[in-house]
Design a protein around this motif. Structure first.
Motif, PDB file in Angstrom:
ATOM      1  N   GLY A  17       0.771  -1.237   0.000  1.00 46.06           N
ATOM      2  CA  GLY A  17       0.000   0.000   0.000  1.00 46.06           C
ATOM      3  C   GLY A  17       0.800   1.283   0.000  1.00 46.06           C
ATOM      4  O   GLY A  17       0.274   2.347   0.310  1.00 46.06           O
ATOM      5  N   VAL A  18       2.091   1.210  -0.356  1.00 43.18           N
ATOM      6  CA  VAL A  18       2.899   2.431  -0.355  1.00 43.18           C
ATOM      7  C   VAL A  18       2.977   3.087  -1.739  1.00 43.18           C
ATOM      8  O   VAL A  18       3.468   4.202  -1.869  1.00 43.18           O
ATOM      9  N   GLY A  19       2.514   2.357  -2.769  1.00 48.60           N
ATOM     10  CA  GLY A  19       2.500   2.961  -4.105  1.00 48.60           C
ATOM     11  C   GLY A  19       3.412   2.291  -5.123  1.00 48.60           C
ATOM     12  O   GLY A  19       3.697   2.887  -6.169  1.00 48.60           O
ATOM     13  N   LYS A  20       3.861   1.072  -4.841  1.00 48.80           N
ATOM     14  CA  LYS A  20       4.720   0.379  -5.824  1.00 48.80           C
ATOM     15  C   LYS A  20       4.011   0.269  -7.174  1.00 48.80           C
ATOM     16  O   LYS A  20       4.561   0.622  -8.214  1.00 48.80           O
ATOM     17  N   THR A  21       2.786  -0.234  -7.132  1.00 49.17           N
ATOM     18  CA  THR A  21       2.051  -0.452  -8.376  1.00 49.17           C
ATOM     19  C   THR A  21       1.704   0.868  -9.054  1.00 49.17           C
ATOM     20  O   THR A  21       1.879   1.031 -10.263  1.00 49.17           O
ATOM     21  N   THR A  22       1.245   1.817  -8.263  1.00 46.29           N
ATOM     22  CA  THR A  22       0.874   3.128  -8.794  1.00 46.29           C
ATOM     23  C   THR A  22       2.064   3.798  -9.484  1.00 46.29           C
ATOM     24  O   THR A  22       1.937   4.345 -10.588  1.00 46.29           O
ATOM     25  N   ASN A  67       5.546   9.186  -1.659  1.00 46.90           N
ATOM     26  CA  ASN A  67       4.225   9.099  -2.309  1.00 46.90           C
ATOM     27  C   ASN A  67       3.115   9.349  -1.287  1.00 46.90           C
ATOM     28  O   ASN A  67       3.315   9.163  -0.087  1.00 46.90           O
ATOM     29  N   MET A  68       1.989   9.747  -1.777  1.00 47.43           N
ATOM     30  CA  MET A  68       0.790   9.999  -0.961  1.00 47.43           C
ATOM     31  C   MET A  68       1.006  11.118   0.049  1.00 47.43           C
ATOM     32  O   MET A  68       0.423  11.124   1.122  1.00 47.43           O
ATOM     33  N   HIS A 115       1.981  13.760  -4.461  1.00 49.20           N
ATOM     34  CA  HIS A 115       0.935  14.057  -3.478  1.00 49.20           C
ATOM     35  C   HIS A 115      -0.213  13.058  -3.587  1.00 49.20           C
ATOM     36  O   HIS A 115      -0.373  12.385  -4.604  1.00 49.20           O
ATOM     37  N   ARG A 116      -0.977  13.003  -2.538  1.00 51.45           N
ATOM     38  CA  ARG A 116      -2.179  12.182  -2.582  1.00 51.45           C
ATOM     39  C   ARG A 116      -3.172  12.835  -3.551  1.00 51.45           C
ATOM     40  O   ARG A 116      -3.369  14.047  -3.524  1.00 51.45           O
ATOM     41  N   SER A 117      -3.718  12.012  -4.444  1.00 51.23           N
ATOM     42  CA  SER A 117      -4.682  12.541  -5.401  1.00 51.23           C
ATOM     43  C   SER A 117      -5.828  11.543  -5.539  1.00 51.23           C
ATOM     44  O   SER A 117      -5.583  10.348  -5.717  1.00 51.23           O
ATOM     45  N   ILE A 161      -5.942   9.180  -8.684  1.00 47.16           N
ATOM     46  CA  ILE A 161      -5.071   8.008  -8.872  1.00 47.16           C
ATOM     47  C   ILE A 161      -5.833   6.692  -8.715  1.00 47.16           C
ATOM     48  O   ILE A 161      -5.826   5.869  -9.642  1.00 47.16           O
ATOM     49  N   PRO A 162      -6.530   6.480  -7.580  1.00 46.67           N
ATOM     50  CA  PRO A 162      -7.306   5.228  -7.497  1.00 46.67           C
ATOM     51  C   PRO A 162      -8.400   5.146  -8.555  1.00 46.67           C
ATOM     52  O   PRO A 162      -8.682   4.057  -9.076  1.00 46.67           O
ATOM     53  N   GLU A 184      -6.830   3.932 -11.786  1.00 43.31           N
ATOM     54  CA  GLU A 184      -6.511   2.498 -11.690  1.00 43.31           C
ATOM     55  C   GLU A 184      -7.757   1.644 -11.870  1.00 43.31           C
ATOM     56  O   GLU A 184      -7.735   0.611 -12.536  1.00 43.31           O
TER      57      GLU A 184
HETATM   58  N1  LIG Z   1      -0.451   9.374  -4.640  1.00 44.05           N
HETATM   59  C1  LIG Z   1      -1.568   8.677  -4.388  1.00 44.05           C
HETATM   60  N2  LIG Z   1      -2.749   9.317  -4.180  1.00 44.05           N
HETATM   61  C2  LIG Z   1      -3.877   8.640  -3.914  1.00 44.05           C
HETATM   62  N3  LIG Z   1      -3.956   7.317  -3.859  1.00 44.05           N
HETATM   63  C3  LIG Z   1      -2.830   6.605  -4.071  1.00 44.05           C
HETATM   64  C4  LIG Z   1      -1.587   7.240  -4.350  1.00 44.05           C
HETATM   65  N4  LIG Z   1      -0.651   6.273  -4.507  1.00 44.05           N
HETATM   66  C5  LIG Z   1      -1.295   5.102  -4.350  1.00 44.05           C
HETATM   67  N5  LIG Z   1      -2.597   5.290  -4.080  1.00 44.05           N
HETATM   68  C6  LIG Z   1      -3.624   4.270  -3.823  1.00 44.05           C
HETATM   69  O1  LIG Z   1      -3.243   3.558  -2.653  1.00 44.05           O
HETATM   70  C7  LIG Z   1      -3.474   2.175  -2.806  1.00 44.05           C
HETATM   71  C8  LIG Z   1      -2.170   1.415  -2.659  1.00 44.05           C
HETATM   72  O2  LIG Z   1      -1.286   1.788  -3.710  1.00 44.05           O
HETATM   73  P1  LIG Z   1      -0.490   0.685  -4.536  1.00 44.05           P
HETATM   74  O3  LIG Z   1       0.238   1.377  -5.617  1.00 44.05           O
HETATM   75  O4  LIG Z   1      -1.411  -0.423  -4.925  1.00 44.05           O
HETATM   76  O5  LIG Z   1       0.520   0.174  -3.420  1.00 44.05           O
HETATM   77  P2  LIG Z   1       1.457  -1.137  -3.412  1.00 44.05           P
HETATM   78  O6  LIG Z   1       1.602  -1.596  -4.813  1.00 44.05           O
HETATM   79  O7  LIG Z   1       2.735  -0.677  -2.789  1.00 44.05           O
HETATM   80  O8  LIG Z   1       0.749  -2.135  -2.555  1.00 44.05           O
HETATM   81  C9  LIG Z   1      -4.124   1.989  -4.175  1.00 44.05           C
HETATM   82  O9  LIG Z   1      -5.509   1.952  -4.025  1.00 44.05           O
HETATM   83  C10 LIG Z   1      -3.713   3.246  -4.938  1.00 44.05           C
HETATM   84  O10 LIG Z   1      -4.688   3.615  -5.884  1.00 44.05           O
END
Ligand SMILES: Nc1ncnc2c1ncn2[C@@H]1O[C@H](COP(=O)(O)OP(=O)(O)O)[C@@H](O)[C@H]1O
Ligand SMILES: [Mg+2]
Length: 255
Positions: free
Chosen positions: A11-16, A182-183, A213-215, A218-219, A222
């Motif tokens: 949940g830290v943003g690896k995939t994002t 991130n976030m 920044h948190r936006s 982004i979700p 996705e």
């Molecule tokens: N900068 C951001 N702003 C808002 N939501 C975010 C941001 N980065 C990630 N998220 C959301 O947070 C959640 C976890 O991010 P994700 O990339 O899946 O993390 P990981 O791959 O590290 O587990 C997802 O639902 C994603 O859409």
């Protein structure tokens, strides 16, 4: 440059970051391959791929030696390709158990493929198991996303000891490209102080200047299987990922 996007924390943003940084690099004109090494298949989903109908995935490359070129799918964005994953990948750990070459599977698969791309980005699962080890061993650069909360540094020290172990035991050296914050939420005081602590700890050279920044877009993007540059090009996050991409390009040029 082959970049493993990794952090054992979920949940830290690896995939994002994998998706949107890949897209930004492709938009800048670079040839990009994104490899999904997470059995959750989130980056494949996020790139609009129907993961449950796929014949061959990264699992087949790792376990059955199917060439990477056979599993790679094009993205509608020019110069962008993906090696997808789905839930079948969760079996890889046990199936590779008796294979002594298991840490090197992805590295080997990439050998004949990597030269076709300017950047290869590898998304990894939230663990320090064999899939993450494969991602790190296949890479020559590490990008570590963090959410600037109080757990951030604790998780980093675990990751650092894994990287050190890979270096010593597998004699594989991968450079540390940088930490991507991130976030970030400017209204949360803790975020600013943790970001400052991280920058001091790693020195500013090892923390990307661009802070994502948190936006809420982004979700949403996705969920629609789109990258931010297509879904919400005007959103601040699209600019952040483009800035991050330019920093990555610059660091690549400095090598
Ligand atoms: N900068 C951001 N702003 C808002 N939501 C975010 C941001 N980065 C990630 N998220 C959301 O947070 C959640 C976890 O991010 P994700 O990339 O899946 O993390 P990981 O791959 O590290 O587990 C997802 O639902 C994603 O859409
Ligand atoms: Mg993920």
């Amino acid at each position: 440059m082959i970049i493993a996007v990794t952090n054992q924390k979920g949940g830290v943003g690896k995939t994002t970051i994998t998706i949107n940084l890949s897209a930004a690099l492709a938009i800048l004109g670079y040839r990009v391959l994104t490899i999904d090494m997470d059995p959750q298949g989130n980056s494949s989903d996020g790139m609009g791929i129907e993961t449950n109908t796929l014949d061959d995935t990264i699992y087949d490359t790792l376990v059955n030696d199917v060439p990477l070129s056979d599993i790679i799918l094009p993205h509608q964005l020019d110069n962008w390709a993906i090696a997808p994953a789905n839930i079948s990948l969760s079996g890889a750990e046990t199936e590779l158990a008796s294979d002594i070459t298991r840490p090197f599977k992805l590295r080997k698969a990439l050998r004949s493929e990597a030269e076709k791309y300017d950047f290869v980005l590898i998304d990894s699962p939230p663990s320090l198991g064999i899939l993450t080890v494969n991602a790190i061993v296949a890479s020559n650069a590490l990008l570590v996303p963090i959410e600037p909360n109080s757990y951030a540094l604790k998780g980093m020290s675990m990751l650092m000891s894994t990287i050190l172990k890979i270096k010593e035991d597998l004699e594989h050296y991968t450079s540390f490209l940088g930490v991507a914050v991130n976030m970030f939420d400017p209204s949360i005081t803790l975020h600013s102080s943790v970001t400052k602590t991280i920058t001091e700890y790693f020195t500013s050279r090892k923390v990307f200047d661009t802070i994502i920044h948190r936006s809420r877009k982004i979700p949403e993007a996705e969920m629609h299987g789109q990258h931010i540059h297509a879904y919400a090009p005007q959103d601040e996050a699209a600019r952040h990922f483009m800035d991050l991409a330019k920093e990555v390009v610059e660091k690549n040029n400095e090598r």
